[in-house]
Design a protein around this motif. Structure first.
Motif, mmCIF file in Angstrom:
data_model
loop_
_atom_site.group_PDB
_atom_site.id
_atom_site.type_symbol
_atom_site.label_atom_id
_atom_site.label_comp_id
_atom_site.label_asym_id
_atom_site.label_seq_id
_atom_site.Cartn_x
_atom_site.Cartn_y
_atom_site.Cartn_z
ATOM 1 N N ASP A 1 -5.583 8.700 9.154
ATOM 2 C CA ASP A 1 -5.141 7.533 9.878
ATOM 3 C C ASP A 1 -5.738 6.606 10.237
ATOM 4 O O ASP A 1 -5.669 5.685 10.781
ATOM 5 C CB ASP A 1 -3.866 7.246 10.408
ATOM 6 N N SER B 1 -7.504 3.900 10.092
ATOM 7 C CA SER B 1 -6.908 2.160 9.372
ATOM 8 C C SER B 1 -6.919 1.022 9.797
ATOM 9 O O SER B 1 -7.079 1.378 11.385
ATOM 10 C CB SER B 1 -6.202 2.303 8.105
ATOM 11 N N ASP C 1 -5.070 -1.016 10.763
ATOM 12 C CA ASP C 1 -3.602 -1.621 11.118
ATOM 13 C C ASP C 1 -3.706 -0.711 11.628
ATOM 14 O O ASP C 1 -2.871 -0.797 12.494
ATOM 15 C CB ASP C 1 -3.094 -0.953 9.287
ATOM 16 N N MET D 1 -5.290 8.984 4.345
ATOM 17 C CA MET D 1 -5.302 7.740 5.053
ATOM 18 C C MET D 1 -3.710 7.223 4.612
ATOM 19 O O MET D 1 -3.099 7.412 2.721
ATOM 20 C CB MET D 1 -6.167 6.695 3.760
ATOM 21 N N ASP D 2 -2.762 6.940 5.100
ATOM 22 C CA ASP D 2 -1.355 6.208 5.108
ATOM 23 C C ASP D 2 -1.211 5.653 3.638
ATOM 24 O O ASP D 2 -2.147 4.283 4.353
ATOM 25 C CB ASP D 2 -1.187 5.659 6.130
ATOM 26 N N GLU D 3 -0.543 4.807 2.593
ATOM 27 C CA GLU D 3 -0.708 3.838 1.932
ATOM 28 C C GLU D 3 1.201 3.762 1.188
ATOM 29 O O GLU D 3 1.224 4.907 0.956
ATOM 30 C CB GLU D 3 -1.490 4.138 0.859
ATOM 31 N N HIS E 1 2.345 -2.180 6.940
ATOM 32 C CA HIS E 1 1.373 -1.466 7.270
ATOM 33 C C HIS E 1 0.723 -0.488 6.436
ATOM 34 O O HIS E 1 1.259 -0.274 5.640
ATOM 35 C CB HIS E 1 0.900 -0.871 8.867
ATOM 36 N N ASN E 2 -0.547 -0.693 6.032
ATOM 37 C CA ASN E 2 -1.380 0.544 5.389
ATOM 38 C C ASN E 2 -0.886 -0.456 3.852
ATOM 39 O O ASN E 2 -0.922 1.062 2.883
ATOM 40 C CB ASN E 2 -1.583 1.563 5.855
ATOM 41 N N LYS F 1 -0.979 -0.476 0.022
ATOM 42 C CA LYS F 1 -2.493 -0.260 -0.823
ATOM 43 C C LYS F 1 -3.180 -1.916 -1.119
ATOM 44 O O LYS F 1 -2.409 -2.641 -0.771
ATOM 45 C CB LYS F 1 -1.154 0.247 -1.982
ATOM 46 N N GLN G 1 -5.754 -1.622 5.012
ATOM 47 C CA GLN G 1 -5.460 0.102 3.917
ATOM 48 C C GLN G 1 -6.675 0.219 4.196
ATOM 49 O O GLN G 1 -6.685 1.654 4.316
ATOM 50 C CB GLN G 1 -4.502 -0.393 3.532
#
Length: 187
Positions: free
Chosen positions: A18, A20, A22, A61-63, A77-78, A80, A85
């Motif tokens: 994570d 990213s 954000d 990665m969080d999406e 947040h994050n 796509k 992201q």
């Protein structure tokens, strides 16, 4: 003899969790900020060592979709495909340089645990990974729950405490919990 052969063929993976815009950038919607920014050089150095040793590096990665129910709990947040992201700063540059390496994996994740609802387990097993090293954010949320996800799937876990950060005061507490509950080696 067989055990020795398995040990020789097994690999380790660095999980970069994570990191990213954000979660890391000063203007990120759910940022850890400076503590997360400060761990970037060490993560890149470790990622380079892993690749130089023919080991695996996984960007986890969080999406989320735009109207994800997750946003009932947290600010959006994050999402796509958005700037938020994308990997933060020098990590983005590192990934662009290495993304075609067979030992670099990118896994989008819908939940805190990088194994839940993703192909991470299959990708790691394909590459004979038996131990994962955890880095990124947040120590007490996604890193902790990914340590559980790894443990539940039979991986040995290592928490690189100087390569993790969080926006709470719980960094040390959750490292201790990983060590006690999942038998994570904390370095």
């Amino acid at each position: 003899m067989w055990e020795r052969a398995v040990r020789i063929m097994s690999k380790e993976a660095l999980l970069i969790i994570d990191m990213s815009n954000d979660f890391v950038s000063d203007d990120g919607s759910l940022t850890v900020g400076k503590p997360a920014q400060s761990i970037v050089p060490a993560i890149i150095e470790t990622a380079n060592k892993f690749l130089a040793n023919n080991q695996v590096v996984a960007i986890c990665m969080d999406e989320h979709e735009e109207n994800d129910p997750h946003f009932d709990l947290w600010p959006a947040h994050n999402v796509k495909g958005t700037y938020g992201q994308k990997l933060y700063g020098k990590l983005s540059e590192w990934y662009e340089e290495h993304k075609y390496n067979k030992n670099v994996i990118y896994v989008g994740k819908p939940e805190y645990d990088a194994f839940f609802g993703t192909t991470l387990d299959e990708e790691l097993k394909e590459r004979s990974v038996t131990k994962v090293h955890l880095t990124g954010v947040c120590t007490d949320i996604c890193n902790f729950l990914t340590a559980y996800g790894a443990y539940a799937r039979g991986y040995k876990t290592v928490a690189l405490k100087k390569q993790m950060a969080t926006f709470t005061e719980n960094h040390e507490l959750f490292l201790e919990h990983m060590e006690i509950v999942f038998k994570t080696e904390v370095k």
